[in-house]
Design a protein around this motif. Structure first.
Motif, PDB file in Angstrom:
ATOM      1  N   VAL A 130       0.837  -1.203   0.000  1.00 35.20           N
ATOM      2  CA  VAL A 130       0.000   0.000   0.000  1.00 35.20           C
ATOM      3  C   VAL A 130       0.871   1.251   0.000  1.00 35.20           C
ATOM      4  N   SER A 131       1.948   1.220   0.731  1.00 30.94           N
ATOM      5  CA  SER A 131       2.809   2.409   0.758  1.00 30.94           C
ATOM      6  C   SER A 131       3.410   2.666  -0.619  1.00 30.94           C
ATOM      7  N   ASN A 132       3.666   1.594  -1.367  1.00 29.82           N
ATOM      8  CA  ASN A 132       4.190   1.804  -2.721  1.00 29.82           C
ATOM      9  C   ASN A 132       3.105   2.218  -3.706  1.00 29.82           C
ATOM     10  N   VAL A 133       1.891   1.759  -3.476  1.00 28.20           N
ATOM     11  CA  VAL A 133       0.767   2.264  -4.276  1.00 28.20           C
ATOM     12  C   VAL A 133       0.669   3.778  -4.075  1.00 28.20           C
ATOM     13  N   ASN A 134       0.727   4.184  -2.817  1.00 28.13           N
ATOM     14  CA  ASN A 134       0.603   5.611  -2.512  1.00 28.13           C
ATOM     15  C   ASN A 134       1.805   6.393  -3.032  1.00 28.13           C
ATOM     16  N   ASN A 135       2.985   5.800  -2.889  1.00 28.38           N
ATOM     17  CA  ASN A 135       4.188   6.484  -3.369  1.00 28.38           C
ATOM     18  C   ASN A 135       4.153   6.650  -4.882  1.00 28.38           C
ATOM     19  N   PHE A 136       3.685   5.608  -5.569  1.00 29.05           N
ATOM     20  CA  PHE A 136       3.624   5.717  -7.028  1.00 29.05           C
ATOM     21  C   PHE A 136       2.646   6.812  -7.435  1.00 29.05           C
ATOM     22  N   GLN A 137       1.522   6.870  -6.762  1.00 26.68           N
ATOM     23  CA  GLN A 137       0.552   7.918  -7.090  1.00 26.68           C
ATOM     24  C   GLN A 137       1.157   9.294  -6.805  1.00 26.68           C
ATOM     25  N   THR A 138       1.900   9.401  -5.716  1.00 26.40           N
ATOM     26  CA  THR A 138       2.540  10.677  -5.384  1.00 26.40           C
ATOM     27  C   THR A 138       3.555  11.075  -6.457  1.00 26.40           C
ATOM     28  N   GLN A 139       4.310  10.092  -6.909  1.00 23.87           N
ATOM     29  CA  GLN A 139       5.308  10.372  -7.952  1.00 23.87           C
ATOM     30  C   GLN A 139       4.630  10.795  -9.263  1.00 23.87           C
ATOM     31  N   VAL A 140       3.535  10.137  -9.587  1.00 23.94           N
ATOM     32  CA  VAL A 140       2.810  10.510 -10.809  1.00 23.94           C
ATOM     33  C   VAL A 140       2.239  11.914 -10.656  1.00 23.94           C
ATOM     34  N   GLN A 141       1.734  12.212  -9.468  1.00 21.63           N
ATOM     35  CA  GLN A 141       1.220  13.563  -9.211  1.00 21.63           C
ATOM     36  C   GLN A 141       2.349  14.586  -9.388  1.00 21.63           C
ATOM     37  N   SER A 142       3.523  14.261  -8.871  1.00 19.55           N
ATOM     38  CA  SER A 142       4.670  15.169  -9.021  1.00 19.55           C
ATOM     39  C   SER A 142       5.049  15.330 -10.487  1.00 19.55           C
ATOM     40  N   LEU A 143       4.972  14.246 -11.218  1.00 24.70           N
ATOM     41  CA  LEU A 143       5.287  14.322 -12.647  1.00 24.70           C
ATOM     42  C   LEU A 143       4.277  15.215 -13.355  1.00 24.70           C
ATOM     43  N   ASP A 144       3.039  15.088 -12.970  1.00 24.25           N
ATOM     44  CA  ASP A 144       2.013  15.930 -13.586  1.00 24.25           C
ATOM     45  C   ASP A 144       2.266  17.397 -13.251  1.00 24.25           C
ATOM     46  N   ASN A 171      10.858   4.430 -11.503  1.00 29.88           N
ATOM     47  CA  ASN A 171      11.413   3.622 -10.405  1.00 29.88           C
ATOM     48  C   ASN A 171      10.309   3.228  -9.423  1.00 29.88           C
ATOM     49  N   ALA A 172       9.444   4.183  -9.135  1.00 28.23           N
ATOM     50  CA  ALA A 172       8.330   3.889  -8.208  1.00 28.23           C
ATOM     51  C   ALA A 172       7.423   2.808  -8.794  1.00 28.23           C
ATOM     52  N   TRP A 173       7.268   2.851 -10.119  1.00 24.03           N
ATOM     53  CA  TRP A 173       6.462   1.789 -10.738  1.00 24.03           C
ATOM     54  C   TRP A 173       7.125   0.427 -10.560  1.00 24.03           C
ATOM     55  N   TYR A 174       8.433   0.386 -10.706  1.00 21.95           N
ATOM     56  CA  TYR A 174       9.113  -0.896 -10.550  1.00 21.95           C
ATOM     57  C   TYR A 174       9.167  -1.372  -9.097  1.00 21.95           C
ATOM     58  N   GLN A 175       8.833  -0.486  -8.184  1.00 21.67           N
ATOM     59  CA  GLN A 175       8.650  -0.947  -6.795  1.00 21.67           C
ATOM     60  C   GLN A 175       7.254  -1.525  -6.599  1.00 21.67           C
ATOM     61  N   LEU A 176       6.348  -1.173  -7.479  1.00 27.64           N
ATOM     62  CA  LEU A 176       4.979  -1.672  -7.375  1.00 27.64           C
ATOM     63  C   LEU A 176       4.719  -2.840  -8.331  1.00 27.64           C
ATOM     64  N   ALA A 177       5.508  -2.879  -9.395  1.00 25.03           N
ATOM     65  CA  ALA A 177       5.275  -3.879 -10.449  1.00 25.03           C
ATOM     66  C   ALA A 177       5.308  -5.332  -9.970  1.00 25.03           C
ATOM     67  N   PRO A 178       6.003  -5.674  -8.871  1.00 23.12           N
ATOM     68  CA  PRO A 178       5.924  -7.070  -8.408  1.00 23.12           C
ATOM     69  C   PRO A 178       4.595  -7.430  -7.751  1.00 23.12           C
ATOM     70  N   PHE A 179       3.673  -6.481  -7.641  1.00 20.74           N
ATOM     71  CA  PHE A 179       2.439  -6.765  -6.898  1.00 20.74           C
ATOM     72  C   PHE A 179       1.208  -6.571  -7.777  1.00 20.74           C
ATOM     73  N   ILE A 180       1.219  -7.205  -8.909  1.00 22.18           N
ATOM     74  CA  ILE A 180       0.079  -7.035  -9.817  1.00 22.18           C
ATOM     75  C   ILE A 180      -1.030  -8.002  -9.425  1.00 22.18           C
ATOM     76  N   PHE A 181      -1.935  -7.498  -8.662  1.00 22.44           N
ATOM     77  CA  PHE A 181      -3.182  -8.183  -8.340  1.00 22.44           C
ATOM     78  C   PHE A 181      -4.131  -7.120  -7.786  1.00 22.44           C
ATOM     79  N   GLY A 182      -5.370  -7.517  -7.607  1.00 26.09           N
ATOM     80  CA  GLY A 182      -6.344  -6.573  -7.056  1.00 26.09           C
ATOM     81  C   GLY A 182      -6.556  -5.390  -7.964  1.00 26.09           C
ATOM     82  N   PRO A 183      -6.509  -4.158  -7.422  1.00 26.63           N
ATOM     83  CA  PRO A 183      -6.801  -2.977  -8.246  1.00 26.63           C
ATOM     84  C   PRO A 183      -5.878  -2.816  -9.454  1.00 26.63           C
TER      85      PRO A 183
END
Lengths: 448, 388
Positions: A130-144, A171-183
């Motif tokens: 969950v922390s990486n889901v949130n971190n990835f969203q934060t990084q995408v927000q920063s990119l935007d 990089n944040a995506w690759y921290q989340l990419a090992p957890f492809i399930f659910g949402p």
């Protein structure tokens, strides 16, 4: 009225259970520790005796199975620990010699310390996934945000900052990419899974850079209103991180990668900035949906995926849910990720324009180690649980293999990276499930 | 004869666990006492499957859905396919998973193992068999352990002695069934050359050739054969509809391919035509992970169901329109059968769970879920009706 019925049913259930306990030999104790009442019940089954005679040799085999089940209920955390031990005594009698051999097999692997594992899973989900889901969203927000800033002030320095933010996001995506399930992988897979819109290469190992370039060129040459182009309807292989990378790291006309050429293209064609921001906003929309699913409301259940997963309610809440456990989902997802790294050409196909592949893979290695090594005040790490279950060597092997993976990324060849990923794939298929006594299934491995 | 019967009800461990969650899950208690559906299954209906994860557990297991109980006959080998004698309906044969050499004949009424039989020397079993319609013979998919050539052996069922053998006209015969004429055998020749001494290692990826072979069961003559376009697709499982339509399930040897192209894993063969492969949206195809493990046809609804344990999914196509009708996610699902009243597809998985899909709506009836902790249902599920 309904409450009364429920009460009657509950009482009936308790009565039936009491009868059951008395039938198969049971005891129970209640203790209070740290203000937590802990009730422990133990049942020992009647021996189930089975015998067979080999028609060819006449050898008689008799097995006697006794199942001992110990259940502990804690009233504060509502955790349940079920320890089941199966003792199988086998007696083999040879009719020709009269010789009898007796062996006892105690299936101690079933001792799983369920509450400890549950707590470790909760820690894994919260501190890693969950922390990486949130971190990835934060990084995408920063990119935007960064793309907007860049487009408001189109300088080479700002382009560099935006490019760097893309790399951080990747990089944040690759921290989340090992957890492809659910949402990340919506339950109704007839619609395109969410992660395809983030990372089109992960789908089937096809490099869609050419597709993105063609589409971007077409959009640049079009005179249609950007706002009228619905980016949420674009095909998954035209959007996502790759589309942003192509937009930010090369000039569309000739794929020049010099900062000056790219910046000048943005200066001379304001439409490219509009497209860049549209790509960014679409990625943010997708990522926010994933975050909402994990944290707030999954599939209109009114509950977060995190809650449904950890409380084991997914199967009851959803019509089309596979029904495997949280630890099974995490383990299989990790295994599939490393299988993907082994089978696809990630090092030569992914993040090539940004030259950011290796740091992305290092991010994955870091999160893998973190997943297994993180403990909390209330839970042990997975490595520690493995050791407690007499699989310390397996824990060491996995840790070593992660380090080998890191070394291969830093100094090895592409084949060495794949080889190290394959070893980890195997670890998540065998050593980890075995050590935690987690069944990933029987049929999927067969090929029969 | 030998009694290897053990019995386990759902209720003991199920109640134990239910008590554990009492107060946390009142709906579960409601569900437990909504027993109306118990009467929906016939007393003589049984669902059979090879069962167990390791030596000592391996057995032929069966579920009495009306009673929610399971029985098992312990076997000293991991079983695979099962078939019921259509005349002596209490008699069921479970074949060893390839490359085993043993099969057991079980009386499902008494729980006794009536007989076991081995392959002939230099033969190994390929996992499936079928009885003749008169119940007098059993036709078994086997392979020559030296040449790997596919064989169909014929045994009389009064003593299970082999009386004949002929070629399967291919390599790696797996599932086989009788066509509606009761004479023609349809055989899935998987095309994968394996040898017992190298277990399940495939030796002929470059040259593999999988066929759907139609053979005259009386003389072993090849009537005709069909292939699919994808050369690395191995036809391994099949079922036959009353009109002779054959549904086939395949697995793809991805390691032998030099591209990532998706390959259909399901097909339909109608008499006189080529095999038609069944399509599905790309995300579903990818999720299947190159493996369909079982197929069953519901003749009444003209629906062919397929299971993919690697994809955690069951899929349903219309036999005539070839349209994908539905899919259902279920962890490690492979066992697939049809309830005795033909109203449901029955799915089983290795976690001991059973789900039932309404054959008309193709939606799951959640209240029919069963769970047998400690049971590990293997690849195939067979519905049988015991003599009344």
């Amino acid at each position: 009225m309904l409450k009364a019925i429920s009460l009657i049913q509950s009482m009936t259930l308790i009565f039936l259970f009491s009868v059951l306990l008395s039938a198969c030999g049971a005891s129970s104790t209640t203790t209070v520790t740290n203000n937590e009442t802990v009730e422990t019940s133990t049942t020992v089954s009647q021996p189930v005796v089975e015998s067979s005679t080999d028609p060819d040799t006449g050898i008689i085999t008799q097995t006697s199975t006794v199942i001992t089940t110990q259940t502990t209920l804690g009233d504060i955390t509502a955790t349940i620990t079920v320890i089941t031990t199966t003792d199988i005594t086998t007696t083999i009698t040879d009719p020709t010699t009269g010789e009898t051999t007796v062996t006892t097999d105690s299936d101690s692997n079933t001792i799983t310390h369920a509450s400890e594992l549950d707590r470790a899973i909760e820690t894994m989900v919260d501190t890693t996934i969950v922390s990486n889901v949130n971190n990835f969203q934060t990084q995408v927000q920063s990119l935007d945000n960064q793309t907007s800033s860049f487009c408001a002030n189109t300088t080479q320095a700002n382009l560099t900052q935006t490019q760097n933010q893309w790399i951080s996001t990747h990089n944040a995506w690759y921290q989340l990419a090992p957890f492809i399930f659910g949402p990340l992988e919506v339950a109704n897979v007839i619609t395109v899974p969410a992660f395809w819109y983030l990372d089109s290469y992960r789908n089937n190992g096809n490099d869609y850079t050419g597709t993105v370039r063609t589409n971007l060129t077409s959009l640049l040459e079009s005179d249609g209103e950007i706002s009228e182009i619905d980016f949420s309807n674009l095909n998954y292989n035209q959007v996502g991180l790759l589309a942003l990378e192509v937009s930010l790291f090369e000039r569309s006309t000739d794929q020049s990668q010099t900062l000056e050429d790219i910046t000048n293209e943005f200066i001379n064609a304001s439409r490219k900035c509009e497209l860049l921001m549209a790509y960014s906003q679409e990625l943010l929309r997708q990522t926010t949906l994933i975050q909402l699913g994990w944290n707030d409301n999954y599939h209109d259940t009114g509950k977060s995926y995190r809650e449904l997963l950890l409380s084991n309610q997914l199967e009851a809440a959803l019509d089309n849910e596979s029904g495997d456990s949280a630890i099974s989902k995490i383990t299989v997802a990790m295994q599939e990720f490393y299988d993907y790294l082994n089978k696809r050409d990630v090092t030569t196909d992914v993040a090539q324009l940004s030259n950011a592949t290796k740091q992305a893979l290092l991010a994955s290695a870091t999160i893998t180690e973190s997943l297994l090594n993180t403990s909390s005040e209330s839970s042990l790490s997975i490595y520690t649980l493995m050791a407690k279950n007499d699989h310390e060597q397996d824990a060491t092997t996995i840790s070593t293999n992660i380090q080998t993976f890191v070394t291969a990324i830093n100094t090895g060849t592409d084949e060495e990276i794949k080889s190290a990923a394959a070893a980890l794939d195997g670890n998540f298929k065998r050593e980890l499930p075995d050590a935690l006594n987690v069944s990933l299934g029987l049929n999927f491995t067969d090929g029969d | 004869m030998n009694t290897l019967l053990s019995q386990q009800g759902l209720s003991r461990r199920g109640f134990f666990k239910s008590l554990a969650v009492l107060g946390l899950s009142v709906p579960a208690a409601h569900a437990m006492f909504d027993l109306k559906w118990l009467t929906e299954h016939h007393e003589n209906e049984r669902w059979l499957s090879a069962q167990g994860r390791k030596q000592g557990q391996f057995s032929l297991g069966w579920i009495n859905p009306a009673q929610q109980t399971t029985n098992q006959a312990l076997a000293n080998f991991r079983g695979h396919g099962l078939c019921q004698n259509p005349v002596n309906r209490h008699q069921v044969v479970m074949l060893a998973r390839r490359p085993g050499t043993l099969a057991i004949v079980v009386n499902v009424e008494s729980g006794e193992i009536e007989k076991s039989f081995h392959c002939a020397p230099n033969r190994n079993m390929q996992g499936h068999a079928v009885f003749s319609n008169d119940g007098q013979f059993i036709f078994n998919a086997e392979a020559d352990s030296i040449t790997a050539e596919g064989k169909i052996t014929v045994r009389e069922t009064h003593n299970f002695k082999q009386v004949n053998e002929f070629s399967s006209h291919g390599i790696g015969p797996h599932e086989l069934a009788f066509m509606p004429d009761g004479i023609t055998l349809v055989i899935a020749n998987g095309g994968l050359l394996t040898r017992p001494n190298t277990s399940r290692t495939v030796h002929n990826y470059p040259t593999m050739r999988s066929t759907l072979a139609y053979i005259n069961s009386q003389n072993g003559q090849l009537v005709n054969e069909h292939t699919v376009a994808a050369s690395k697709a191995s036809i391994r499982h099949l079922d036959v509809a009353a009109d002779g339509t054959v549904a086939i399930a395949m697995q793809v040897q991805r390691d032998a391919m030099d591209n990532n192209q998706l390959v259909s894993l399901a097909g339909v063969h109608k008499p006189g035509k080529d095999i038609q492969t069944l399509s599905a949206p790309e995300p579903l195809m990818i999720k299947l992970n190159d493996y369909m493990g079982s197929v069953k046809i519901n003749h009444q609804h003209r629906v062919a169901a397929f299971t993919s344990p690697r994809g955690d999914m069951a899929m349903f196509w219309h036999l005539d329109t070839l349209e994908l009708l539905a899919h259902h996610e279920f962890h490690d699902v492979c066992g697939l059968s049809i309830s005795q009243d033909k109203k449901h597809f029955v799915l089983s998985n290795s976690a001991g769970k059973i789900r039932q899909i309404d054959a008309s709506t193709l939606k799951e009836n959640k209240h029919k879920r069963l769970n047998f902790p400690g049971k590990h249902w293997d690849n195939h599920l067979l519905t049988v009706s015991l003599p009344s």
